[in-house]
Design an enzyme around this catalytic site. Sequence first.
Site, short mmCIF file in Angstrom:
data_model
loop_
_atom_site.label_atom_id
_atom_site.label_comp_id
_atom_site.label_asym_id
_atom_site.label_seq_id
_atom_site.Cartn_x
_atom_site.Cartn_y
_atom_site.Cartn_z
N ILE A 22 -44.90 4.84 -45.92
CA ILE A 22 -43.87 4.29 -46.79
C ILE A 22 -44.50 3.45 -47.91
CG2 ILE A 22 -42.01 2.55 -46.82
CD1 ILE A 22 -41.10 3.70 -44.09
N ASP A 69 -56.12 -7.83 -44.00
CA ASP A 69 -55.40 -7.71 -42.74
C ASP A 69 -54.29 -8.76 -42.76
OD1 ASP A 69 -54.43 -7.84 -40.18
OD2 ASP A 69 -56.40 -7.77 -39.22
N VAL A 70 -53.05 -8.31 -42.85
CA VAL A 70 -51.94 -9.27 -43.03
C VAL A 70 -51.67 -10.11 -41.77
CG1 VAL A 70 -50.76 -7.95 -44.84
CG2 VAL A 70 -50.12 -7.60 -42.43
N TYR A 161 -40.51 -4.92 -30.90
CA TYR A 161 -40.42 -4.33 -32.25
C TYR A 161 -39.04 -4.57 -32.83
CZ TYR A 161 -40.49 -0.88 -36.05
OH TYR A 161 -40.41 -0.28 -37.29
N THR A 196 -44.13 9.68 -41.59
CA THR A 196 -45.33 8.94 -42.00
C THR A 196 -46.39 9.09 -40.89
OG1 THR A 196 -44.67 6.92 -40.84
CG2 THR A 196 -43.91 7.14 -43.12
N1 LIG Z 1 -41.74 5.50 -40.66
C1 LIG Z 1 -40.54 5.15 -40.25
O1 LIG Z 1 -39.73 6.01 -39.84
C2 LIG Z 1 -40.13 3.71 -40.27
C3 LIG Z 1 -38.84 3.41 -39.84
C4 LIG Z 1 -38.40 2.09 -39.87
C5 LIG Z 1 -39.24 1.09 -40.33
N2 LIG Z 1 -40.50 1.39 -40.75
C6 LIG Z 1 -41.33 0.28 -41.23
O2 LIG Z 1 -41.92 0.61 -42.47
C7 LIG Z 1 -43.21 0.01 -42.59
C8 LIG Z 1 -44.25 1.09 -42.89
O3 LIG Z 1 -44.23 2.05 -41.83
P1 LIG Z 1 -45.02 3.44 -41.94
O4 LIG Z 1 -44.32 4.38 -41.05
O5 LIG Z 1 -45.27 3.78 -43.36
O6 LIG Z 1 -46.42 3.01 -41.23
P2 LIG Z 1 -47.88 3.70 -41.33
O7 LIG Z 1 -47.76 5.15 -41.59
O8 LIG Z 1 -48.60 3.28 -40.07
O9 LIG Z 1 -48.57 2.96 -42.55
C9 LIG Z 1 -48.79 1.58 -42.44
C10 LIG Z 1 -49.60 1.05 -43.59
O10 LIG Z 1 -49.85 -0.35 -43.36
C11 LIG Z 1 -51.26 -0.59 -43.23
N3 LIG Z 1 -51.43 -1.64 -42.24
C12 LIG Z 1 -51.18 -1.58 -40.90
N4 LIG Z 1 -51.48 -2.75 -40.33
C13 LIG Z 1 -51.92 -3.58 -41.31
C14 LIG Z 1 -52.41 -4.91 -41.34
N5 LIG Z 1 -52.51 -5.65 -40.24
N6 LIG Z 1 -52.76 -5.43 -42.53
C15 LIG Z 1 -52.69 -4.69 -43.67
N7 LIG Z 1 -52.26 -3.43 -43.70
C16 LIG Z 1 -51.89 -2.88 -42.53
C17 LIG Z 1 -51.86 0.77 -42.86
O11 LIG Z 1 -53.22 0.91 -43.24
P3 LIG Z 1 -54.41 0.48 -42.22
O12 LIG Z 1 -54.09 1.09 -40.89
O13 LIG Z 1 -55.66 1.03 -42.85
O14 LIG Z 1 -54.43 -1.01 -42.18
C18 LIG Z 1 -50.99 1.69 -43.70
O15 LIG Z 1 -51.38 1.67 -45.05
C19 LIG Z 1 -43.44 -0.73 -41.27
O16 LIG Z 1 -43.09 -2.08 -41.43
C20 LIG Z 1 -42.51 -0.03 -40.30
O17 LIG Z 1 -42.12 -0.87 -39.23
C21 LIG Z 1 -40.97 2.68 -40.71
#
Ligand SMILES: NC(=O)c1ccc[n+]([C@@H]2O[C@H](COP(=O)([O-])OP(=O)(O)OC[C@H]3O[C@@H](n4cnc5c(N)ncnc54)[C@H](OP(=O)(O)O)[C@@H]3O)[C@@H](O)[C@H]2O)c1
Length: 267
Positions: A22, A69-70, A161, A196
């Site tokens: 995302i 790292d957040v 979560y 994602t």
């Molecule tokens: N995908 C869905 O269906 C969905 C649904 C509801 C909510 N969300 C929310 O949307 C957000 C993004 O989700 P996503 O599905 O896109 O996740 P994702 O595919 O795992 O991507 C997460 C991104 O955040 C980075 N990241 C993870 N931990 C981090 C940290 N400690 N510090 C800095 N960067 C960090 C990752 O890179 P690195 O691993 O290299 O750090 C990656 O760039 C999240 O908050 C998730 O809870 C997603």
Amino acid sequence: MSGKVLRYSDKVVIVTGGSKGIGRGIVKVFVENGAKVVFCARGGECAGQALETELNKAGPGSCKFVLCDVSKEEDIKRLIAVTVELHSQIDCLVNNAGWHPPHKSTDDTTADEFRDLLNLNLISYFLASKYALPYLRQRQGNIINLSSLVGSIGQKDAAPYVATKGAIIAMTKAMAVDESRYHVRVNCISPGNVMTPLWEELAGQSADALEAIKAGENAQLIGRMGTEAESGLAALFLAADATFCTGIDLLLSGGAELNYGYKNQVP
Ligand SMILES: NC(=O)c1ccc[n+]([C@@H]2O[C@H](COP(=O)([O-])OP(=O)(O)OC[C@H]3O[C@@H](n4cnc5c(N)ncnc54)[C@H](OP(=O)(O)O)[C@@H]3O)[C@@H](O)[C@H]2O)c1
């Protein structure tokens, strides 16, 4: 000249977790609309660097990848400092980096697991907002927090979560109240299922990944998952167009919260 209208030209945007999923969709849409984006991730330096190169080539905006790292307060401070050093202003902060741990019952979840997730998913949003706000106030900017639909409707075997995501919606409203005096808007986006790397990882932990993905698609009225690009457009809408919206939770869910479904569970 393409003649495309740029909707966020020369605005400075920070996106946490922008190297994949995302966050990547959000970085891309903002750069396509003329913004100067600073985005971060932890490891995955390759993914971040590759995205930076690709998007800077395409323009018309620009982007810069920063390792951060957040879950570490000092890293968040540095992310803000690097952005201000580079661009002297911040117009929009997108708190997106977060994690969904493997599904587990409450009985199997430890206090430390819960505390670590609170730190990563919630406190990081608070701290990035805290350190960006002095600059956002100067620009009458805005904050966008990525929550989740499950923060409102719950989810099986995911109490920590769900709790972090529900708290993000509540914190969004609290900060919208506090920051209105500075004309800073604070909103959140609650995705349903967006395809994602995180979604794929969770599907991979189930007995049948393809079946899990099919079920994920059918959970939406629209009959498919959302995309990274649609996530970017939702964020751009809140930042650029929704100037009379603050404290709102924009459902990016394909209607997943509507209608009855088969929900009874045999223990
Ligand atoms: N995908 C869905 O269906 C969905 C649904 C509801 C909510 N969300 C929310 O949307 C957000 C993004 O989700 P996503 O599905 O896109 O996740 P994702 O595919 O795992 O991507 C997460 C991104 O955040 C980075 N990241 C993870 N931990 C981090 C940290 N400690 N510090 C800095 N960067 C960090 C990752 O890179 P690195 O691993 O290299 O750090 C990656 O760039 C999240 O908050 C998730 O809870 C997603």
